[in-house]
Motif scaffolding. Sequence first.
Motif, mmCIF file in Angstrom:
data_model
loop_
_atom_site.group_PDB
_atom_site.id
_atom_site.type_symbol
_atom_site.label_atom_id
_atom_site.label_comp_id
_atom_site.label_asym_id
_atom_site.label_seq_id
_atom_site.Cartn_x
_atom_site.Cartn_y
_atom_site.Cartn_z
ATOM 1 N N GLY A 12 0.800 -1.225 0.000
ATOM 2 C CA GLY A 12 0.000 0.000 0.000
ATOM 3 C C GLY A 12 0.831 1.272 0.000
ATOM 4 O O GLY A 12 0.279 2.372 -0.078
ATOM 5 N N LEU A 13 2.145 1.150 0.064
ATOM 6 C CA LEU A 13 3.035 2.311 0.065
ATOM 7 C C LEU A 13 3.591 2.522 -1.340
ATOM 8 O O LEU A 13 4.115 1.582 -1.949
ATOM 9 N N ASP A 14 3.481 3.732 -1.862
ATOM 10 C CA ASP A 14 3.952 4.028 -3.216
ATOM 11 C C ASP A 14 5.437 3.736 -3.368
ATOM 12 O O ASP A 14 6.242 4.092 -2.503
ATOM 13 N N GLY A 15 5.789 3.122 -4.464
ATOM 14 C CA GLY A 15 7.185 2.936 -4.811
ATOM 15 C C GLY A 15 7.882 1.773 -4.135
ATOM 16 O O GLY A 15 9.089 1.614 -4.292
ATOM 17 N N VAL A 16 7.152 0.934 -3.407
ATOM 18 C CA VAL A 16 7.789 -0.204 -2.739
ATOM 19 C C VAL A 16 7.877 -1.374 -3.708
ATOM 20 O O VAL A 16 6.887 -1.771 -4.328
ATOM 21 N N LEU A 17 9.073 -1.905 -3.828
ATOM 22 C CA LEU A 17 9.313 -3.104 -4.617
ATOM 23 C C LEU A 17 9.488 -4.255 -3.632
ATOM 24 O O LEU A 17 10.336 -4.183 -2.732
ATOM 25 N N THR A 18 8.685 -5.281 -3.791
ATOM 26 C CA THR A 18 8.740 -6.454 -2.921
ATOM 27 C C THR A 18 9.403 -7.585 -3.680
ATOM 28 O O THR A 18 8.959 -7.960 -4.770
ATOM 29 N N LEU A 19 10.464 -8.124 -3.114
ATOM 30 C CA LEU A 19 11.212 -9.230 -3.720
ATOM 31 C C LEU A 19 11.012 -10.460 -2.852
ATOM 32 O O LEU A 19 11.266 -10.424 -1.648
ATOM 33 N N ARG A 143 12.326 6.954 5.302
ATOM 34 C CA ARG A 143 13.776 7.167 5.262
ATOM 35 C C ARG A 143 14.346 6.699 3.922
ATOM 36 O O ARG A 143 15.173 7.369 3.313
ATOM 37 N N ALA A 144 13.892 5.538 3.445
ATOM 38 C CA ALA A 144 14.376 5.005 2.165
ATOM 39 C C ALA A 144 13.944 5.895 1.007
ATOM 40 O O ALA A 144 14.729 6.162 0.085
ATOM 41 N N ARG A 145 12.716 6.368 1.055
ATOM 42 C CA ARG A 145 12.224 7.257 -0.003
ATOM 43 C C ARG A 145 13.006 8.563 -0.031
ATOM 44 O O ARG A 145 13.419 9.043 -1.088
ATOM 45 N N SER A 146 13.242 9.125 1.140
ATOM 46 C CA SER A 146 14.005 10.368 1.236
ATOM 47 C C SER A 146 15.423 10.187 0.705
ATOM 48 O O SER A 146 15.943 11.019 -0.036
ATOM 49 N N ARG A 147 16.051 9.081 1.075
ATOM 50 C CA ARG A 147 17.414 8.788 0.602
ATOM 51 C C ARG A 147 17.419 8.648 -0.924
ATOM 52 O O ARG A 147 18.289 9.173 -1.608
ATOM 53 N N TYR A 148 16.425 7.962 -1.468
ATOM 54 C CA TYR A 148 16.309 7.788 -2.909
ATOM 55 C C TYR A 148 16.178 9.137 -3.604
ATOM 56 O O TYR A 148 16.855 9.412 -4.596
#
Length: 161
Positions: A12-19, A143-148
């Motif tokens: 449900g979070l934009d931009g999350v890639l699930t592997l 945090r990951a989105r901000s870093r990206y």
Amino acid sequence: MTIDEIIDFMAGLDGVLTLRPTAGTDWPEISWGDTFFYYSPDGVIPTRTQPFATVVTKDYPGEPSSDLHRPNSFRVNIAAGKTAFIEWTGHTPRQQATDVDYRVTDTVLPHPTYSSAGWLCVVNPGARTETTTRELLHKAYERARSRYERHSSSEQTPAQQ
């Protein structure tokens, strides 16, 4: 909380890639059955960053046991960052805890291997930690989105900006 509930929350979070590596893929056998979450709005596995959260279904070699061989056991690992790490453990990430029982369930703990990098974990999140686990996952996502976004903007040429 189940693994599927965590995966659904992350989806449900934009931009999350699930592997989710499985048998027959190019991923190492040790990773089969585990789940890795990256911030990657283009859907491509990032080559220069680690996942911001994982769900593991087995103890990994060389780290203290979480007894994940128990039926229906798993551990959520979260790149929580220094502030959240201190809030939940009472010490800085650089201080490796030696008295932690990593088998305790439904409790926020320092990660058995990556605590020095500000990672927290929860074995079998339940009623006590479900809300907290979701909040920590969301903070790790932010945090990951901000870093990206910081890295993406710094890689643009002046003409692209």
